[in-house]
Design an enzyme around this catalytic site. Sequence first.
Site, PDB file in Angstrom:
ATOM      1  N   LYS A 129      26.468 114.134  56.599  1.00  0.00           N
ATOM      2  CA  LYS A 129      25.001 113.980  56.712  1.00  0.00           C
ATOM      3  C   LYS A 129      24.388 115.283  57.246  1.00  0.00           C
ATOM      4  CE  LYS A 129      25.642 109.036  57.051  1.00  0.00           C
ATOM      5  NZ  LYS A 129      25.175 107.742  57.556  1.00  0.00           N
ATOM      6  N   GLY A 186      25.804 103.361  60.473  1.00  0.00           N
ATOM      7  CA  GLY A 186      25.423 103.991  61.739  1.00  0.00           C
ATOM      8  C   GLY A 186      25.092 103.004  62.843  1.00  0.00           C
ATOM      9  N   SER A 229      29.984 102.175  59.221  1.00  0.00           N
ATOM     10  CA  SER A 229      30.680 102.040  60.510  1.00  0.00           C
ATOM     11  C   SER A 229      32.195 101.929  60.373  1.00  0.00           C
ATOM     12  CB  SER A 229      30.107 100.859  61.318  1.00  0.00           C
ATOM     13  OG  SER A 229      28.750 101.099  61.631  1.00  0.00           O
ATOM     14  N   ASN A 247      31.107 111.880  54.828  1.00  0.00           N
ATOM     15  CA  ASN A 247      29.720 112.292  54.619  1.00  0.00           C
ATOM     16  C   ASN A 247      29.199 112.792  55.959  1.00  0.00           C
ATOM     17  OD1 ASN A 247      27.020 112.559  54.128  1.00  0.00           O
ATOM     18  ND2 ASN A 247      26.625 110.375  53.747  1.00  0.00           N
ATOM     19  N   GLU A 292      27.723 100.342  50.340  1.00  0.00           N
ATOM     20  CA  GLU A 292      27.348 100.591  51.734  1.00  0.00           C
ATOM     21  C   GLU A 292      26.215  99.645  52.140  1.00  0.00           C
ATOM     22  OE1 GLU A 292      28.604 104.822  53.059  1.00  0.00           O
ATOM     23  OE2 GLU A 292      26.539 104.886  52.369  1.00  0.00           O
ATOM     24  N   HIS A 346      22.382 107.544  48.172  1.00  0.00           N
ATOM     25  CA  HIS A 346      22.630 107.079  49.542  1.00  0.00           C
ATOM     26  C   HIS A 346      21.382 106.369  50.072  1.00  0.00           C
ATOM     27  CE1 HIS A 346      23.634 106.984  53.772  1.00  0.00           C
ATOM     28  NE2 HIS A 346      24.880 107.196  53.416  1.00  0.00           N
ATOM     29  N   GLU A 385      19.999 106.406  52.837  1.00  0.00           N
ATOM     30  CA  GLU A 385      19.089 107.246  53.619  1.00  0.00           C
ATOM     31  C   GLU A 385      18.155 108.027  52.702  1.00  0.00           C
ATOM     32  OE1 GLU A 385      22.173 109.093  55.905  1.00  0.00           O
ATOM     33  OE2 GLU A 385      22.518 107.194  56.931  1.00  0.00           O
TER      34      GLU A 385
HETATM   35  P1  13P Z   1      28.556 105.564  59.308  1.00  0.00           P
HETATM   36  O1  13P Z   1      30.028 105.623  59.031  1.00  0.00           O
HETATM   37  O2  13P Z   1      28.100 106.528  60.350  1.00  0.00           O
HETATM   38  O3  13P Z   1      28.113 104.152  59.555  1.00  0.00           O
HETATM   39  O4  13P Z   1      27.814 106.033  57.965  1.00  0.00           O
HETATM   40  C1  13P Z   1      28.193 105.481  56.763  1.00  0.00           C
HETATM   41  C2  13P Z   1      27.552 106.240  55.667  1.00  0.00           C
HETATM   42  O5  13P Z   1      26.371 106.177  55.478  1.00  0.00           O
HETATM   43  C3  13P Z   1      28.418 107.094  54.844  1.00  0.00           C
HETATM   44  O6  13P Z   1      27.720 107.573  53.749  1.00  0.00           O
END
Ligand code: 13P
Length: 254
Positions: A11, A170, A210, A9, A164, A94, A96
């Site tokens: 982002k 992150g 992560s 992803n 997740e 997601h 976010e």
């Molecule tokens: P990270 O791997 O940067 O922690 O992000 C995970 C994520 O949100 C994947 O959709």
Amino acid sequence: MRMPLIAGNWKMNTTVSEAVKLVNELRQGLDEIDNVDRVLCPPFISLVAVRELIKGSSIKLGAQNLYFEEKGAYTGEISPLMLIELCEFIIIGHSERRQYFNETDEIINKKVQAALKVGLRPILCIGERLEQNEAGLTAEVVTKQLKSALVGIDDLSKIIIAYEPIWAIGTGRAATGKQANQTISLIRNNVSQLYDKKTARDVRILYGGSVTADNATEFMQQPEIDGALVGGASLKVDQFLSIVKQTSEIRQVK
Ligand code: 13P
């Protein structure tokens, strides 16, 4: 046996030219690895370019969001019909999007339904916040998110679930393999109750939060974990290739 899947992803990262460069750097390495589905999810505006670059390769393509209407006066939105011409997978729910764009369980359910209607394969994200985790509410939260997202959906064969935990996204603070395995096992039990044993046995459930080349093996060794949804590390060629490679190697012995 469930085929493992590693999805990157990206982002809101990479311009179109950066996306092209990244795919060019990943393609050969990914094509040399067997037995893992690998999906790249670049920003919308790079989908067309990336799609051209991966023709004939083992890489599959996904998008990061969609709107649930087919078309119309929804300025700035992207519809399922637009996406199905370009890609196969779609990340939905997601954290976010839940957090910064106010996506509710109801909206997420509409998006899952809209995606399935055109043949897109949702990667449905669920996960608890830190304070919910610390209050021992993980099971309750993920169960509610899962049930709400799947209202009205009879067939789970096109859906991939991604667990997740928000506190791990992150932050560099990944869950342990054991923790992730435990919650994913609970999610699989929920699927068994909502559908049936076979559906639960077949559905792929990923871990995200992560994941890096340093901890990928720990996650992939867990019996319930079928792959990963990778954020930051999916933008680094060596990291992403290593994660897919480790997954393939563990798959041989799992
Ligand atoms: P990270 O791997 O940067 O922690 O992000 C995970 C994520 O949100 C994947 O959709």
